[in-house]
Write an enzyme that holds these catalytic residues in place. Structure first.
Site, mmCIF file in Angstrom:
data_model
loop_
_atom_site.group_PDB
_atom_site.id
_atom_site.type_symbol
_atom_site.label_atom_id
_atom_site.label_comp_id
_atom_site.label_asym_id
_atom_site.label_seq_id
_atom_site.Cartn_x
_atom_site.Cartn_y
_atom_site.Cartn_z
ATOM 1 N N HIS A 1 0.857 -1.185 0.000
ATOM 2 C CA HIS A 1 0.000 0.000 0.000
ATOM 3 C C HIS A 1 0.894 1.238 0.000
ATOM 4 O O HIS A 1 2.017 1.211 0.518
ATOM 5 C CB HIS A 1 -0.882 0.018 1.244
ATOM 6 C CG HIS A 1 -1.875 -1.093 1.295
ATOM 7 N ND1 HIS A 1 -2.909 -1.110 2.208
ATOM 8 C CD2 HIS A 1 -1.992 -2.235 0.574
ATOM 9 C CE1 HIS A 1 -3.632 -2.214 2.032
ATOM 10 N NE2 HIS A 1 -3.088 -2.904 1.051
ATOM 11 N N GLU B 1 1.047 3.924 1.710
ATOM 12 C CA GLU B 1 1.545 4.372 3.010
ATOM 13 C C GLU B 1 2.634 3.435 3.539
ATOM 14 O O GLU B 1 3.602 3.891 4.156
ATOM 15 C CB GLU B 1 0.405 4.455 4.033
ATOM 16 C CG GLU B 1 -0.714 5.375 3.625
ATOM 17 C CD GLU B 1 -1.817 4.696 2.802
ATOM 18 O OE1 GLU B 1 -2.917 5.263 2.740
ATOM 19 O OE2 GLU B 1 -1.587 3.597 2.239
ATOM 20 N N CYS C 1 -5.792 2.017 5.654
ATOM 21 C CA CYS C 1 -6.358 0.838 6.310
ATOM 22 C C CYS C 1 -5.687 0.643 7.674
ATOM 23 O O CYS C 1 -4.752 1.354 8.038
ATOM 24 C CB CYS C 1 -6.157 -0.393 5.430
ATOM 25 S SG CYS C 1 -4.442 -0.966 5.336
ATOM 26 N N CYS D 1 -1.854 0.063 7.495
ATOM 27 C CA CYS D 1 -1.102 1.291 7.223
ATOM 28 C C CYS D 1 -1.122 2.231 8.427
ATOM 29 O O CYS D 1 -0.109 2.874 8.730
ATOM 30 C CB CYS D 1 -1.654 1.980 5.986
ATOM 31 S SG CYS D 1 -1.371 1.023 4.481
#
Length: 158
Positions: A59, A61, A89, A92
């Site tokens: 992801h 992040e 999420c 993250c």
């Protein structure tokens, strides 16, 4: 949550949304993130790389936190702000918290992401995940949500 944003916030978010467009062009999910130091300096921009790096944790992040620590040292994350094109999420949020990030600003909300992308979903909002964090982590957003949402809508899942 802060609903008043300044031009520095807008600039950092524009960079995150541009990174989401680049991720999409590379065949990845359309998410991007920008790291801004506690002093307001733009330090790093990252994009989702789940497909291109064959990493389910890729992801934007997560990529940002990993890259920042490797290239800039953990101190660069301390007290920083992350601007994310999509609401982060739980995974993250945890990575940012443990890295020392103290504020996250998101564009598209978890609800918009779920509506657009479907599929597996951890329906926890960032503010819920970080509600009792010590030290506290600020969650602000949405900022430029419609622009980020427009990029999400261009993604066609396999």
């Amino acid at each position: 949550m802060n609903m008043t944003f300044n031009e520095s916030d807008n600039k950092a978010m524009r960079l995150a949304i541009e990174a989401s467009r680049e991720a999409l062009a590379d065949g990845d999910m359309p998410f991007g993130a920008t790291l801004v130091s506690a002093q307001g300096e733009i330090l790093l921009i990252s994009a989702n790389n789940q497909n291109s790096a064959a990493d389910c944790t890729g992801h934007a992040e997560m990529v940002l936190v990993r890259t920042a620590q490797k290239q800039l040292g953990l101190g660069a994350l301390r007290g920083s702000t992350v601007y994310a094109s999509g609401e982060p999420c739980a995974m993250c949020c945890g990575a940012m918290f443990w890295g020392g990030v103290r504020r996250v600003v998101y564009a598209a909300s978890t609800a918009q992401i779920a509506e657009t992308l479907g599929g597996p979903l951890l329906p926890l909002r960032s503010a819920e995940v970080l509600a009792d964090a010590t030290p506290a982590m600020i969650v602000d957003g949405p900022l430029m949500g419609d622009e980020a949402f427009a990029v999400l809508q261009r993604f066609v899942p396999d």
